[in-house]
Design a protein around this motif. Structure first.
Motif, mmCIF file in Angstrom:
data_model
loop_
_atom_site.group_PDB
_atom_site.id
_atom_site.type_symbol
_atom_site.label_atom_id
_atom_site.label_comp_id
_atom_site.label_asym_id
_atom_site.label_seq_id
_atom_site.Cartn_x
_atom_site.Cartn_y
_atom_site.Cartn_z
ATOM 1 N N GLY A 88 0.772 -1.236 0.000
ATOM 2 C CA GLY A 88 0.000 0.000 0.000
ATOM 3 C C GLY A 88 0.801 1.281 0.000
ATOM 4 N N GLN A 89 2.113 1.184 0.158
ATOM 5 C CA GLN A 89 2.934 2.388 0.306
ATOM 6 C C GLN A 89 2.946 3.247 -0.949
ATOM 7 N N GLY A 90 3.073 2.630 -2.113
ATOM 8 C CA GLY A 90 3.213 3.390 -3.349
ATOM 9 C C GLY A 90 1.971 4.169 -3.715
ATOM 10 N N TYR A 91 0.810 3.495 -3.708
ATOM 11 C CA TYR A 91 -0.417 4.196 -4.104
ATOM 12 C C TYR A 91 -0.769 5.299 -3.121
ATOM 13 N N LEU A 92 -0.533 5.053 -1.797
ATOM 14 C CA LEU A 92 -0.873 6.069 -0.796
ATOM 15 C C LEU A 92 0.048 7.274 -0.921
ATOM 16 N N THR A 93 1.311 7.041 -1.226
ATOM 17 C CA THR A 93 2.240 8.151 -1.461
ATOM 18 C C THR A 93 1.801 8.952 -2.676
ATOM 19 N N ALA A 94 1.331 8.274 -3.711
ATOM 20 C CA ALA A 94 0.844 8.978 -4.906
ATOM 21 C C ALA A 94 -0.362 9.845 -4.573
ATOM 22 N N PHE A 95 -1.299 9.315 -3.793
ATOM 23 C CA PHE A 95 -2.463 10.110 -3.395
ATOM 24 C C PHE A 95 -2.030 11.326 -2.559
ATOM 25 N N TYR A 96 -1.035 11.136 -1.706
ATOM 26 C CA TYR A 96 -0.552 12.259 -0.900
ATOM 27 C C TYR A 96 0.078 13.323 -1.792
ATOM 28 N N LYS B 62 7.880 13.822 -5.098
ATOM 29 C CA LYS B 62 7.945 13.269 -6.449
ATOM 30 C C LYS B 62 9.295 12.601 -6.701
ATOM 31 N N LYS B 63 10.352 13.266 -6.315
ATOM 32 C CA LYS B 63 11.696 12.694 -6.504
ATOM 33 C C LYS B 63 11.850 11.419 -5.677
ATOM 34 N N ALA B 64 11.376 11.455 -4.457
ATOM 35 C CA ALA B 64 11.504 10.289 -3.582
ATOM 36 C C ALA B 64 10.675 9.120 -4.110
ATOM 37 N N PHE B 65 9.498 9.407 -4.655
ATOM 38 C CA PHE B 65 8.630 8.359 -5.203
ATOM 39 C C PHE B 65 9.350 7.604 -6.309
ATOM 40 N N HIS B 66 9.929 8.335 -7.252
ATOM 41 C CA HIS B 66 10.607 7.690 -8.378
ATOM 42 C C HIS B 66 11.824 6.903 -7.893
ATOM 43 N N ALA B 67 12.571 7.472 -6.964
ATOM 44 C CA ALA B 67 13.776 6.799 -6.474
ATOM 45 C C ALA B 67 13.436 5.535 -5.694
ATOM 46 N N CYS B 68 12.343 5.553 -4.967
ATOM 47 C CA CYS B 68 12.002 4.439 -4.093
ATOM 48 C C CYS B 68 11.310 3.301 -4.828
ATOM 49 N N PHE B 69 10.420 3.631 -5.777
ATOM 50 C CA PHE B 69 9.519 2.607 -6.317
ATOM 51 C C PHE B 69 9.807 2.201 -7.765
ATOM 52 N N TRP B 70 10.595 2.970 -8.499
ATOM 53 C CA TRP B 70 10.836 2.637 -9.905
ATOM 54 C C TRP B 70 11.735 1.403 -10.003
ATOM 55 N N VAL B 71 11.307 0.434 -10.829
ATOM 56 C CA VAL B 71 12.077 -0.794 -11.069
ATOM 57 C C VAL B 71 12.409 -0.822 -12.552
ATOM 58 N N GLU B 72 13.650 -0.499 -12.871
ATOM 59 C CA GLU B 72 14.057 -0.282 -14.255
ATOM 60 C C GLU B 72 13.833 -1.518 -15.120
ATOM 61 N N GLU B 73 14.183 -2.690 -14.606
ATOM 62 C CA GLU B 73 14.089 -3.888 -15.450
ATOM 63 C C GLU B 73 12.643 -4.265 -15.768
ATOM 64 N N GLY C 161 5.611 -1.031 -3.067
ATOM 65 C CA GLY C 161 6.166 -0.655 -1.780
ATOM 66 C C GLY C 161 7.483 -1.351 -1.513
ATOM 67 N N ARG C 162 8.155 -0.895 -0.482
ATOM 68 C CA ARG C 162 9.429 -1.473 -0.058
ATOM 69 C C ARG C 162 9.342 -1.825 1.424
ATOM 70 N N GLU D 52 7.733 -10.223 1.989
ATOM 71 C CA GLU D 52 9.101 -10.266 1.462
ATOM 72 C C GLU D 52 9.135 -9.930 -0.022
ATOM 73 N N GLU D 53 8.125 -10.386 -0.762
ATOM 74 C CA GLU D 53 8.151 -10.210 -2.216
ATOM 75 C C GLU D 53 7.798 -8.779 -2.611
ATOM 76 N N ILE D 54 8.213 -8.413 -3.826
ATOM 77 C CA ILE D 54 7.907 -7.100 -4.395
ATOM 78 C C ILE D 54 6.642 -7.237 -5.242
ATOM 79 N N HIS D 55 5.685 -6.344 -5.035
ATOM 80 C CA HIS D 55 4.399 -6.398 -5.725
ATOM 81 C C HIS D 55 4.316 -5.273 -6.761
#
Length: 778
Positions: A506-514, A545-556, A563-564, A581-584
């Protein structure tokens, strides 16, 4: 729309009336009530209290205004005719047990209900909070004041005080169980003897404010079909066709229990209306069903001797009314049975049609569901009737409303009510994400209506909300320390549900809403001329915005993860599962990243292609598809992908064709949930391309995105009149026909390179345009 003016419902002078209730000595067990549906109900007892006042009128009347409120719910009668019900809900939140410090009163013009000679005021009041939206101040009560202006210039005022007679109606065993053998007889008639009733008792007063919305519309509906489930009952139901109309009667012959169903053709929100004649002790058991075989609410009514009428108290959601008649030793005659359809009184001005009948049907299903969910507050559904805690629903419902009904008053009141609740709870809301969507709802309201006056009340509350969320930011610069990550979506995911996901989901979507909330509150601060506050929020948004991209972007993957795990383990609680443990990866987080420009613009289309084609992503339910469709449009892909996604609603219509199911599939749900009605907003705003460029539709962009359609047409209500658009598409040209109010400035744009030819003319009160875009489809 200007047909309703809230100030007209305000009481022009101070109250003279007093709050009254049942005599405390005789009715000691029927004084107190719990504050909310979620409060401790121990030692609380249900009651239906009756209040009666007789008065005389012996000269011509010019005007009669009546002001009333009650705790918890009332039905108002004058001379045997029901003239109103209320009061409006004060709002609240899921799980809330606190009382709010205000209460609404209602205003009625009742001249036509008053007669020369003896008149009877009668009020029924239901004690206790039986459904989620019910609130109480802790004690039953009534306040009523009626001002009579006579034609000769004199006036008279009737007020609630000790002269009112009061009694408990013992027939009301519970809110949904009524034994008419125990009722108080013809108490609404002027020849009724009430000398055995107690005088009402004055109780402490409470703060009252006027209800700034119109009274609900109620329409009598009759069934479309009678369903007899067992062949042996056919001969015992005589003249069954009379059940489908107001005239005539249906005879049920005596014998063993008899069961049949009434089908109203689609789901409606309303109350049972019954006129019946039979023997005392005959037992009626009603089950309301939204779809056949799935019981929702149960109502039990036991007949007294002779002719009688019945109307249940609480709002129901009904397509099928399943009725079992038992314990009848003599025939009974049904004179009338139907549903009193209740909804907010706005005309259905908006419409959408196109050559694809499926899309037209999807639009209509959303429109029907929206109408049901607009009562004296926005409902999540008439089944649940949650207490104004589902702001994500109301944000989408309000957008639909701006394109269908054009009303502003209900959204404004819900925004105000929610602000009172947030103020009391220091910005806390049970569903954490919904408190952020509240900010979007406010911004949308101001933009679509042009009403900035609401900001004086709500902006300080929003600022407190932003301060609360700033405290949730962790070392990554994103949200890490929220009390929970509700509400993402109704999607099962392993051992948990995205209703309340773990932080790692839930971390990513909630950060986006914030992030979106920060941008929106900055905009609102700018409207108020608060430049320093605007800059501060925009700076915080840029850092996020900068923190969102740095934290959640998965290049591959070319996607954002949900979330992390982070350095500090999450401490689980009832609404917060342990970290995974897994990345969603989900449609949710990635759609929001595109929609809010958290993702760099060159990545928008590649991300959205994966969102709509990659089945391994956690999939959105109809509610969150609103944000997915908005992101598809924002990425410039609506012409290609928009209608494909909207046609997914076909699966909902195959199960229930006229209103909207809560989810695609899954848990036990309702079929009257307007949170999934975004196509009713998307089709006129994207296909017809009608979008405001300036607030209150002062300037409107027309940029159709027809996809594979040949033609589409529709209308939406503007503050100054209706805007009508028809679009036709061939492989050589697009043709637009537009009629709009003369005050509206139209800007044309087509999403492909094309040459434009147009002709415009001003008619009386409106403007008309014929526009042709020449192009090549090759």
């Amino acid at each position: 729309m200007t047909y309703f003016k809230p100030d007209q419902t305000m009481k022009p002078e101070l109250w003279q009336a007093q709050w009254i209730w049942l005599n405390k000595q005789k009715y000691a067990d029927y004084q107190k009530t719990h504050y909310t549906y979620f409060s401790d109900k121990q030692d609380m007892h249900y009651a239906l209290a009756l209040f009666r006042k007789q008065f005389e009128v012996n000269k011509a009347i010019k005007k009669v205004m009546l002001y009333i409120s009650a705790d918890v719910k009332y039905r108002l009668h004058i001379n045997g005719e029901r003239v109103g019900r209320g009061p409006a809900e004060i709002g609240g939140d899921y799980g809330n047990q606190d009382v709010l410090d205000y209460w609404f009163y209602d205003t009625y013009e009742v001249k036509e209900s008053i007669k020369q000679g003896t008149n009877i005021l009668g009020v029924e009041i239901s004690l206790q909070t039986g459904i989620q939206c019910d609130y109480s101040q802790g004690q039953g009560g009534l306040i009523l004041e009626m001002h009579i202006q006579y034609s000769d210039g004199t006036e008279e005022t009737i007020i609630s005080d000790e002269t009112f007679k009061a009694v408990r109606n013992e027939a009301a065993l519970e809110a949904d169980c009524y034994d008419a053998r125990l009722d108080r007889g013809e108490w609404l008639k002027d020849n009724f003897d009430d000398t055995s009733w107690e005088q009402a008792e004055v109780i402490p007063s409470r703060s009252l404010i006027h209800k700034p919305i119109p009274h609900l519309t109620e329409e009598m509906l009759y069934p479309k079909t009678v369903l007899i489930h067992y062949p042996q009952y056919e001969t015992r139901i005589q003249d069954k066709e009379n059940l489908l109309q107001e005239a005539g009667e249906t005879l049920l012959t005596k014998g063993s229990p008899l069961t049949f169903s009434l089908d109203f053709g689609r789901i409606y929100s309303g109350r049972i209306q019954l006129e019946i004649e039979g023997a005392a002790g005959t037992h009626l058991t009603f089950y309301t069903q939204e779809i056949a075989g799935k019981n929702e609410q149960k109502i039990v009514y036991t007949l007294k001797e002779g002719l009688q009428t019945f109307e249940n108290m609480n709002l129901l959601s009904v397509r099928y009314l399943y009725l079992t008649v038992s314990n009848f030793t003599s025939p009974i005659r049904i004179k009338k049975i139907g549903l009193l359809f209740s909804h907010y009184p706005t005309p259905r001005q908006g419409y959408f049609q196109c050559n694809d009948s499926l899309l037209t049907a999807i639009y209509e299903a959303g429109k029907n569901t929206l109408e049901m969910c607009r009562q004296s507050y926005h409902l999540d559904s008439p089944i649940h009737q949650e207490a104004l805690g589902c702001t994500g629903d109301y944000m989408i419902l309000s957008l639909m409303n701006y394109y269908v009904f054009g009303d502003k008053h209900l959204s404004r009141l819900d925004i105000w009510r929610t602000a009172q609740m947030l103020k009391k709870h220091q910005g806390f809301m049970f569903h954490t994400s919904y408190s952020l969507l509240y900010v979007q709802m406010v911004k949308d309201y101001v933009f679509f209506t042009g009403d900035q006056t609401i900001l004086e009340d709500v902006l300080p509350v929003i600022e407190a909300l932003m301060t609360r969320f700033k405290g949730y930011i962790g070392s990554s610069g994103t949200i890490e320390q929220a009390p929970n990550y509700m509400f993402m979506d109704w999607v099962p995911c392993g051992t948990y549900n995205l209703h309340h996901p773990p932080k790692t989901v839930g971390q990513g979507y909630l950060t986006a809403f914030y992030y979106k909330a920060l941008q929106d509150v900055a905009h609102l601060e700018a409207l108020r001329g608060r430049d320093a506050e605007e800059r501060s929020y925009r700076q915080e948004a840029e850092q996020l915005k900068k923190a969102f991209h740095a934290c959640f972007w998965v290049e591959e993957k070319g996607l954002y993860c949900d979330g992390r795990k982070g350095d500090v383990p999450t401490v689980p609680n009832e609404w917060l599962p342990a970290d995974t443990e897994e990345i969603h990866f989900s449609q949710h987080t990635n759609a929001l990243a595109v929609l809010y420009d958290l993702a760099p613009q060159p990545l928008h289309q590649s991300i959205m292609y994966q969102v709509v084609t990659e089945p391994t992503l956690t999939q959105a339910q109809p509610y969150f598809m609103h944000f997915v469709l908005e992101a598809i449009h924002h990425a410039g892909l609506f012409n290609e992908q928009g209608l494909k996604q909207i046609r997914r609603w076909k699966r909902l219509l195959e199960e229930n064709e006229a209103t909207l199911k809560e989810v695609w599939e899954g848990f036990d749900c309702d079929y009257s949930h307007a949170w999934g009605g975004t196509p009713t907003y998307q089709l006129p705003s994207k296909v017809l391309g009608i979008r405001p460029l300036k607030s209150a539709f002062e300037e409107v962009l027309i940029m159709p995105q027809m996809g594979d359609l040949e033609w589409a047409e529709g209308s939406i209500p503007l503050p100054t009149g209706n805007l009508q658009v028809r679009v036709e598409q061939t492989n050589k040209e697009y043709r637009l026909h537009i009629i709009c109010p003369k005050e509206c400035n139209i800007v044309f744009q087509w999403p492909v390179e094309a040459s434009q030819v147009y002709k415009g003319e001003t008619l009386e009160g409106e403007k008309s345009y014929q526009v042709i875009y020449m192009h090549s489809m090759e």
